[in-house]
Structures are given as structure tokens and as C-alpha cells.
Design a protein around this motif. Sequence first.
Motif, PDB file in Angstrom:
ATOM      1  N   PHE A 226       0.842  -1.202   0.000  1.00  0.00           N
ATOM      2  CA  PHE A 226       0.000   0.000   0.000  1.00  0.00           C
ATOM      3  C   PHE A 226       0.874   1.248   0.000  1.00  0.00           C
ATOM      4  O   PHE A 226       2.042   1.235   0.381  1.00  0.00           O
ATOM      5  N   VAL A 227       0.240   2.359  -0.443  1.00  0.00           N
ATOM      6  CA  VAL A 227       0.878   3.665  -0.377  1.00  0.00           C
ATOM      7  C   VAL A 227      -0.221   4.688  -0.117  1.00  0.00           C
ATOM      8  O   VAL A 227      -1.338   4.561  -0.622  1.00  0.00           O
ATOM      9  N   LYS A 228       0.060   5.703   0.700  1.00  0.00           N
ATOM     10  CA  LYS A 228      -0.921   6.745   0.988  1.00  0.00           C
ATOM     11  C   LYS A 228      -1.223   7.539  -0.280  1.00  0.00           C
ATOM     12  O   LYS A 228      -0.388   7.664  -1.185  1.00  0.00           O
ATOM     13  N   ALA A 229      -2.433   8.090  -0.331  1.00  0.00           N
ATOM     14  CA  ALA A 229      -2.871   8.845  -1.506  1.00  0.00           C
ATOM     15  C   ALA A 229      -3.637  10.069  -1.043  1.00  0.00           C
ATOM     16  O   ALA A 229      -3.787  10.329   0.164  1.00  0.00           O
ATOM     17  N   ALA A 230      -4.133  10.836  -1.999  1.00  0.00           N
ATOM     18  CA  ALA A 230      -4.922  12.027  -1.714  1.00  0.00           C
ATOM     19  C   ALA A 230      -6.320  11.851  -2.301  1.00  0.00           C
ATOM     20  O   ALA A 230      -6.551  11.000  -3.174  1.00  0.00           O
ATOM     21  N   LYS A 231      -7.224  12.653  -1.838  1.00  0.00           N
ATOM     22  CA  LYS A 231      -8.584  12.610  -2.349  1.00  0.00           C
ATOM     23  C   LYS A 231      -8.589  12.821  -3.862  1.00  0.00           C
ATOM     24  O   LYS A 231      -7.836  13.636  -4.390  1.00  0.00           O
ATOM     25  N   ASN A 232      -9.409  12.042  -4.539  1.00  0.00           N
ATOM     26  CA  ASN A 232      -9.590  12.108  -5.998  1.00  0.00           C
ATOM     27  C   ASN A 232      -8.400  11.583  -6.788  1.00  0.00           C
ATOM     28  O   ASN A 232      -8.376  11.711  -8.022  1.00  0.00           O
ATOM     29  N   ASP A 233      -7.425  10.961  -6.116  1.00  0.00           N
ATOM     30  CA  ASP A 233      -6.319  10.358  -6.850  1.00  0.00           C
ATOM     31  C   ASP A 233      -6.789   9.210  -7.741  1.00  0.00           C
ATOM     32  O   ASP A 233      -6.105   8.841  -8.702  1.00  0.00           O
TER      33      ASP A 233
ATOM     34  N   LYS B 216      -9.017   9.326  -9.836  1.00  0.00           N
ATOM     35  CA  LYS B 216      -9.306   9.854 -11.171  1.00  0.00           C
ATOM     36  C   LYS B 216      -8.055   9.872 -12.054  1.00  0.00           C
ATOM     37  O   LYS B 216      -8.151   9.905 -13.283  1.00  0.00           O
ATOM     38  N   LYS B 217      -6.888   9.850 -11.414  1.00  0.00           N
ATOM     39  CA  LYS B 217      -5.628   9.821 -12.166  1.00  0.00           C
ATOM     40  C   LYS B 217      -5.213   8.396 -12.529  1.00  0.00           C
ATOM     41  O   LYS B 217      -4.345   8.189 -13.371  1.00  0.00           O
ATOM     42  N   GLY B 218      -5.830   7.428 -11.854  1.00  0.00           N
ATOM     43  CA  GLY B 218      -5.403   6.055 -12.042  1.00  0.00           C
ATOM     44  C   GLY B 218      -4.295   5.696 -11.085  1.00  0.00           C
ATOM     45  O   GLY B 218      -3.675   6.568 -10.452  1.00  0.00           O
ATOM     46  N   PRO B 219      -3.999   4.395 -10.944  1.00  0.00           N
ATOM     47  CA  PRO B 219      -2.999   3.962  -9.958  1.00  0.00           C
ATOM     48  C   PRO B 219      -1.596   4.402 -10.329  1.00  0.00           C
ATOM     49  O   PRO B 219      -1.232   4.425 -11.512  1.00  0.00           O
ATOM     50  N   PRO B 220      -0.784   4.749  -9.347  1.00  0.00           N
ATOM     51  CA  PRO B 220       0.611   5.111  -9.613  1.00  0.00           C
ATOM     52  C   PRO B 220       1.420   3.868  -9.974  1.00  0.00           C
ATOM     53  O   PRO B 220       1.021   2.742  -9.688  1.00  0.00           O
ATOM     54  N   ALA B 221       2.560   4.091 -10.583  1.00  0.00           N
ATOM     55  CA  ALA B 221       3.455   2.980 -10.899  1.00  0.00           C
ATOM     56  C   ALA B 221       3.913   2.320  -9.601  1.00  0.00           C
ATOM     57  O   ALA B 221       4.278   3.003  -8.637  1.00  0.00           O
ATOM     58  N   PHE B 222       3.867   0.999  -9.582  1.00  0.00           N
ATOM     59  CA  PHE B 222       4.236   0.272  -8.367  1.00  0.00           C
ATOM     60  C   PHE B 222       5.755   0.133  -8.264  1.00  0.00           C
ATOM     61  O   PHE B 222       6.427  -0.241  -9.235  1.00  0.00           O
ATOM     62  N   ASN B 223       6.270   0.447  -7.083  1.00  0.00           N
ATOM     63  CA  ASN B 223       7.656   0.114  -6.765  1.00  0.00           C
ATOM     64  C   ASN B 223       7.778  -0.036  -5.259  1.00  0.00           C
ATOM     65  O   ASN B 223       7.082   0.631  -4.489  1.00  0.00           O
ATOM     66  N   THR B 224       8.633  -0.907  -4.823  1.00  0.00           N
ATOM     67  CA  THR B 224       8.745  -1.229  -3.397  1.00  0.00           C
ATOM     68  C   THR B 224       9.401  -0.132  -2.580  1.00  0.00           C
ATOM     69  O   THR B 224       9.386  -0.184  -1.353  1.00  0.00           O
ATOM     70  N   SER B 225       9.971   0.880  -3.255  1.00  0.00           N
ATOM     71  CA  SER B 225      10.578   1.974  -2.492  1.00  0.00           C
ATOM     72  C   SER B 225       9.517   2.924  -1.952  1.00  0.00           C
ATOM     73  O   SER B 225       9.695   3.532  -0.894  1.00  0.00           O
TER      74      SER B 225
ATOM     75  N   GLY C 244       4.622   0.184   0.872  1.00  0.00           N
ATOM     76  CA  GLY C 244       4.980  -0.639   2.025  1.00  0.00           C
ATOM     77  C   GLY C 244       4.167  -1.921   2.036  1.00  0.00           C
ATOM     78  O   GLY C 244       3.097  -2.005   1.438  1.00  0.00           O
ATOM     79  N   LYS C 245       4.654  -2.927   2.745  1.00  0.00           N
ATOM     80  CA  LYS C 245       3.924  -4.189   2.872  1.00  0.00           C
ATOM     81  C   LYS C 245       2.629  -3.953   3.645  1.00  0.00           C
ATOM     82  O   LYS C 245       2.579  -3.133   4.558  1.00  0.00           O
ATOM     83  N   TYR C 246       1.576  -4.691   3.276  1.00  0.00           N
ATOM     84  CA  TYR C 246       0.281  -4.518   3.944  1.00  0.00           C
ATOM     85  C   TYR C 246      -0.272  -5.880   4.354  1.00  0.00           C
ATOM     86  O   TYR C 246      -0.237  -6.848   3.572  1.00  0.00           O
TER      87      TYR C 246
ATOM     88  N   HIS D 152      -2.008  -2.634  -3.638  1.00  0.00           N
ATOM     89  CA  HIS D 152      -1.528  -3.263  -4.878  1.00  0.00           C
ATOM     90  C   HIS D 152      -1.244  -4.736  -4.664  1.00  0.00           C
ATOM     91  O   HIS D 152      -0.738  -5.152  -3.620  1.00  0.00           O
ATOM     92  N   ASN D 153      -1.589  -5.529  -5.694  1.00  0.00           N
ATOM     93  CA  ASN D 153      -1.262  -6.945  -5.699  1.00  0.00           C
ATOM     94  C   ASN D 153      -1.049  -7.374  -7.150  1.00  0.00           C
ATOM     95  O   ASN D 153      -1.511  -6.697  -8.067  1.00  0.00           O
TER      96      ASN D 153
END
Length: 970
Positions: free
Chosen positions: A719-726, A728-737, A740-742, A759-760
Amino acid sequence: MKRYLLFIAVYLLLYPAITRAQQVNDHIFKPAPAAKSFIDFDNKGFMVNGKRTFLVSAGLEYARVPRQLWRDRLMRIKRAGFNCVEVYTIWNFHEPVEGKFNFSGDADLDAFLNIVKELGLYSIVRVGPYYCAEWDSGGYPIWLKFKKGLRVREHNALFEQYVDRFFDKLLPIVFKHQINHNGSVILVQLENEHPQGWGTDMPDDYFRHLQTKALSMGMEVPYFFSGLHHASDPAGDGHLDDAKRPNPWFSTEFWSVWYNQYGAKPADAAVYDRRTWKIIAHGGNGYNYYMAHGGSNFGYTNNDEDAASYDYGAAVGQAGDLRPIYYAFKRASWFSRSFEDVLENSVNDSASYSKIIADTALKVSVRKSPEGSLIFIDNPGKQAITAKLNIDSVSDFNLNVSPGEIYPLVHQYRLNQQVTLNRALTRIYAIVKQGNTITIITDAEQGARLYLDFTVQLAPDMLSPAFKLTGNRLLLDELMSAIDQPKEYMFETGDQIVRVLAMNRAWTDRTFIDESTGQNLIISGADYIHDVKLKGTQLSVETEAPLLAKEQYPKLLYTANKTINLNETVVPAIAPVKPVALSKWTTKTGWPSATTHWTTSANPLPMGADADVTANAWYKTSLKVAATGKYILQVKGNGRGQAFVDGKAAANWKLNEGEVSLNLKKGTHQLTIFTAHDGRDKLAAYIGPLDEVDSKGIFGPAVIKAGGPFIKELTDWYFVKAAKNDDKKGPPAFNTSSYGKYKIGADVFNLSEGYAWFHNVIAPQHTSKIVLQFKSVDENAVVFINGKEVHRHVGWNQPFEIVIDDAAILKNAINLDVFIENYSNEGGIDQPVKINTIGNVPAISGWQMKGGPGSIAGGWKVMPVNSKATDRPVFYRTTFTVLPYKNHTLIWRFNPKGLGHGSVWVNGHNLGRYPEKAAAPGLYIPECWLNAGANELVIYDEDGKKPLQTSLLSEPEASRKKVNIIADIK
């Protein structure tokens, strides 16, 4: 996440929307003109029949108490000083079968409210249509679930149609008992704990519909929506005054202990005593304990959080026994009612008394009214404090305040037109008006100072020697000595007598005020008094003590002008009661008979589709397999399942796992499935279609396929923290940096509003279709597959599925991203997400269903002593004899030791479900359901366990002994 946890402290985590709603509005609608002179209020307090009245209310449900015990339980409430009861009118209790209403027997609401009125109590009636209460489906009838297009708790014509039909039967009974119609009802609650509207909020046409319906049918007393100040500590930080609030402060659910508890814990009385006094001391105008008496979930009325016991750790136990908290509540009740003319018409005057005590560890709060002032000295710490009090000219009084205690002082209180109580520096238990006598009952231990200072308009005609007279001032100031009965002091001025009964805690606990004879009698020395009857000058008092009680106190009666020693008959002790012998067990199979009527359908139907209201259902069909081997049967379900192939046990499984493995031989087979559940969800805060939530049994298409298993849990979440209405932009590119593990179930929002991506990666699938199964997200979710939005979901604790059947997507690794919106408290993905890879398989058709455990008539055989437990549901029957003990009420419980899951009947009465989830010592058998002699006990064990370890035991801790005392009071 927002699970149905068992502890009060997490209530706000369960109902964030409810919390927001009740904080916004705690107002009450004014009465109609016709009721105004009977029940009214201003922003300082309630007025009942024109008199300022502190509402001390006790929550209990007539649906959880046999009718024969209603009066007993209500009398116990009344004896604790309560002047009001609060009840639910649970829908599926009154209309279990569609269109067939039951307002008779144990469901006779009219008779219940008549007893309430007869005992001189008021009532607050919560008419629903939703009820919560740890009750099956929150009170919704099971048949309501099968009305297509019906959505509960919102403006839905179909739902409102059935609500109206129920209200057409219910509301005339309730409104007949309004106080302005010579009844007990002083307040009505519409709806219950709705996520959107509390108090006088009406956010949509659903609320307006309820209001219009109730008013059109004659609701005239004040009313409100959903509830007021629900909490385990409703006074909170103690600031209850609100100049903007047009009505009194009142808590409709002050949770006293909790539903997972049986019996009393050592700290209960002190904890809830303090929380009660916080309400009294800080401007509260009343409260309702939920529960004051919990009772039992008879039949199949429990929800999935409890079983037969709904003891609640309450003041009045499940079997009618009285806990230490009962006596704590009694002290607060009588104090608040004694000074209701202050508490219901007061302002905060703490600043004027800020210097009366120097010790800053003690907090001072004051309620001032035209009738006088009450000063509350609060010791919030864990150590007793002795501090010097400085009030008026008194500067040598050492006040001893126990840990957690809120100590009440009285200042300039008018007892009547001729006498003012200038200062009471001793705790007052109650003030009782008895004709021209006012009796003040004090509460002080040996060595404490007994201090009461009066002003009189006329010189006293009679005066106890302990009083010091200076001008028109009378002072009682002496050390409390050891007592074997209350000390009595008295003075007379004009035509008024003032009597002081000086007691310690042991005596105030055993002091009861009876209002039934019109004389306001005070009876001391009994652990409990039940009925008091006066015929001419002959007074009959029925007293009660715990069976195990050893201390004996003299019994004293105080009339307006006499003190009478009540001579009681000594009740001989009975020998320890042994377990009751059970006769030889007989048994019969729980398998449906050949003549049983079955409901036919293409796919399995949820439990209750055939109008059965029990926790059991049978399903059967035939299936054909082409080759011998291991097969997976997949079908949606909820509860417990037992599969039988050609009549032989094949598998047990948890139905919500969605699949079960069967070993089958080539050919055609008869498949029979027995299902059971341990209670339906109470649907707290749920709004929406009823047919989509908490179905039980098996339902929907069923398929079978060789191989498997095909359902697996998705692990390795990030998981990664996000902001309201994010989203609408679609998911960010996944990277482990950055991610964090969830772990499923973890809160990533720190109990606050927030947004996050989860993300999975799903491995390539060699099948034509997969189904992603989400059981619950907290709170809303937007799902993306390979960066493309595929689904939006609103609502916590509501399952949903996503089908992926695009071959191009399935042949490669799939990126699964979930955007979670959390609006309050904890949040995330709170239940496992599973992937179903069974693909496209033809559904098994030709299903039949039969609800219920079946008939107990016929087919009984003696159970062989050495027979083995069976692999299917079984009925067992035995008989036993219970002989009554004179002057004793023995409490009996059935201990289901060694059994699995099921139900128990005694003389045809269903005691409820086992195993218990609270630590009750067996299923309570109401004494009114037992015969003096032969009795029948029937068990339906869904797991086929044998009853060889079961027993019928007395519960000495809840059993009582009774004495009837006769006295001449002429």
C-alpha cells in the motif's frame, strides 16, 4: 476494521457515521398541544404532569422476558428507584410470518404497558423499524429479505409500504398508552441509530415519511430520531450545558457493562457508578441504562455476536438476581429523584464555589436552581483524599472522598415553605415526603461526621437532643457511631416534621422506598422487597435475599409518624441442591422424513425463502459425475454445512469458504446438504437492499468440477498513501521503495479520514474466467485491473465480486490496484480478498430446500448407552422432576457440556441457542416454564453429539429465598 467487536470502547469504530449524526443533533420534537400539560420540557429539564422530573430509565426488552416474569422484572427496576423503562418493539418478534401479526402472549405489548402503568413507571418506546439490540437481523422479518427492489432505511416505496403495515398494528397500541391518554408513554423514538439522522435531523424523505406516519396515527408526546448520546460514558468530559439546545440533555443508551459478559465483575459497580454521577453533576437531565436487565434470546432471536444469554452483566441479572451495580444504581436514582427540582432547572454555578476546597486534586462542579444548589466534589484519582472544606462559616470540616467518587453536598435547599436545608455535608441517599413528614436518609460510615444544618421559619415544637438550636438555626453535628440499625433524629416546626435517618452504606443498600400504598413507606434491612400490600391497617411485605446470603439485618418500617420493627419468619436453610436426575434418553434422527414438504428451485435458495425462521435448512439435489475422483463443489454460502452423498456423511465445511471437496464415484448421486447458522448479523448502520446482505445457508448457482481447490486467498499486498480524488488519475506505478507491505485487516489511516492505494499481482491464469471476491473494504473502493477502472463500490462490510474473462488479460500477470476511501476511524481492506479460478462450469439444477429442524413427533427410540455419536443432526429427549422448595426461588440451568451446536426446549419453550458466547453457566430455564413435577427436555444437536455429559444444575448465586412479613401499622 469496523468489525462487530465485543468491547464498548470500540463502539465509535463500529459506527462512525452514527457518531457524527448524534453529535450534530440531540434535540427532541416538542409535544402536541394535547400532551403539553402532561409531558413537556425546556432547555433545563423535563416536566411530567407539570412537575420537574429527572428521568431515571431502565432499558429492558419484553421480548427477552417471559410474560409471566414481566411484573417481577419491572418491580425490581422500580425498587432500584427507576421511574421509567425504555423498550424496543421488535418487528420480527411481532410479524415473524408475513402478514401474521402477533401481539398476544409474550408479545402482548398492550399488557406489558399496562403493567408499567400499574407500577407507576413511565415508558420510552422505540418503535423502529430498525432495532439493533444484538437481535436477529436488527429486527427485520426474514420474509422482508425476499422482496425484490426493497431497500431498508431509505426512501423506498416498497420498504415504507411494509413499515406502514406494521405501524398500522403497532402504533395504535403505543399511542393508546401515551401519558395524556392515562398511559405511561412519555417519549417515542423513531428509527434507531441511523447513520444519517439523529435527534430532530430529517435528512431525507424516509425520515419525513416516518414522522408523517406516526403523527397521522396520533403521536402526541415528544419524539426524536435514532437516539440521544449513546456511549459507555455519555457525560464524557462533563460539559453537558448547551444554551443552544432547546431541550434537556438525555442519554437513551448509557451502556452499563456489555453484551459479551455474564455476571458481575469486581470493578463494574464503581466504574458505572462514577459515570452515572458525572451525568448528575454536570447538567444531565436523565439517562437510560442499556441494559438494566438483559434477559434471554429465546428461540432464534440472537444475532451472530451472542447466543441464548443476553445477561449483559446488568444490574438485574438474566435470572432476576441483583448484582452490586444494582445497589449503586439505586443510590444514584434516589438521589437524583430527591433533588429533581434542582437538577431539572439548574445552571452551572461552579465558579461561585471555586474556593470551597483547596486540594486541586479534587474537582468542584455545582448545579444552581431557584430551589437551592448541589455541590459535587469529584475525586478522579485512584487514591482516597481527605481535604478541608470551607463553605459559609464552616472551615473545620474534613471531607473524605473515595477514589473515583463524586461526593454530593447540599446548599441552601428548600425542603418546604418552612424549612431550608442550609448545608448537608454528609452524603444524602434520599429525601422522602411522607405526609407532613420529610425524611432525610443519610449515608455515612462509622467515624464520619454527620452534619446537617437547617433554618426554620417557626421555633421547633419538638427537637431530638442531638440538634443544637441557635435562633432559627438547627444543627445536627456528631460523629457517626457503629450502628446495628439506623439512628433516628427528628424535629417538628409548625405542622411539619423533619426526620433524619442516619445510615451507613450497608443499610442504605438495604433501604427501599415504597410508593404503592399512597403513604411513601420506607422499609429497611432487606436485600430486596417485592410486593407491599396494605389492607386496612394490615401491611404485607414480601422480602427477598440471595440464597447464599448469611448476614441478617432487622427489618424496620418507617411510616410518616412511626417506626415499626417487622418480625420476620426465619426461613430454614436448605441443603445444597444436587443436579436433577435425567431419565433415560430417547432419540430420533434429525434427517427430514420422506413426507416432508420441500421447496423446489433451479438454484439453492437462501434460508428463509420458504418462510422458515429457524437457524437450519436442508438442501438436496442429484448430480452425475463421469469418472471416479476428487471433486470441488462450489456454491455461495454463510454458516455451517454438512454434506451427505447417498445418505452418507461426505464433508463438513464453513459455507463462506465457498467450496468443499467431495470424493465421488462415477455415476448419479443424491447430494443432501444440512446448513445451520449461529445468528444473523444485526446490520448496524446498513442502508440498502436487504436481499444482498447476510444471506444464510447456500444460495445462487452451484457447480462441481474435478480437481481443485479453486479458491485461494490473495497474499503479498502493498500500500501507499494517496490524496482525495487520486483515483481519477489512475494507480501510480508500483515500486517497493514507495509502497509498504500490507497485512489484511491492518489500519493504514491511524483512525482518521484518508485515502490509499493497495496493490497486488495475480499470476497468469490458465482458465476462461476468474472471479475476484471482496468480502469487505473499509469504507469505499475503486478497483483497477492493469490500470483500468473496472468497479466502484460504496459501503463497508458489503461483499462484491469482479469477473475477469478476457483471455488476453488472463494469460499474463495481472496488476490489481484498489483505491480505498476511509472517512473516519480505522480503514483498509478488512477481510481477505480471494480469487476463484474454477472458470465456466454448468450449474447444478433441480434443487429442493426444507427449512427448520423438523418435527419431534413420532419415531423416538431409547438411546443405547454405548452408542456412538452420529454424523448428522439428532433429537434427544428426556424427562426430569423439579420439586418446589417453600419460600425459595431456585434458578435452574441446562448445561450443554459435550454437545455441539443447537437448541433446547423445556416443556415446549425454546431456551435459545448453544453453545453460549457469554460465560453463562448453562441455558437459563425461566422458573415460570417449569412444572412442579414432571418436565420434558428436548435437544436438537446439529452435530449429532450425544448428551451424556449434559446436566441440569441449580445456580445458587442467582437463587433466592423469600419471606412474607405481616405488620399492623395503625
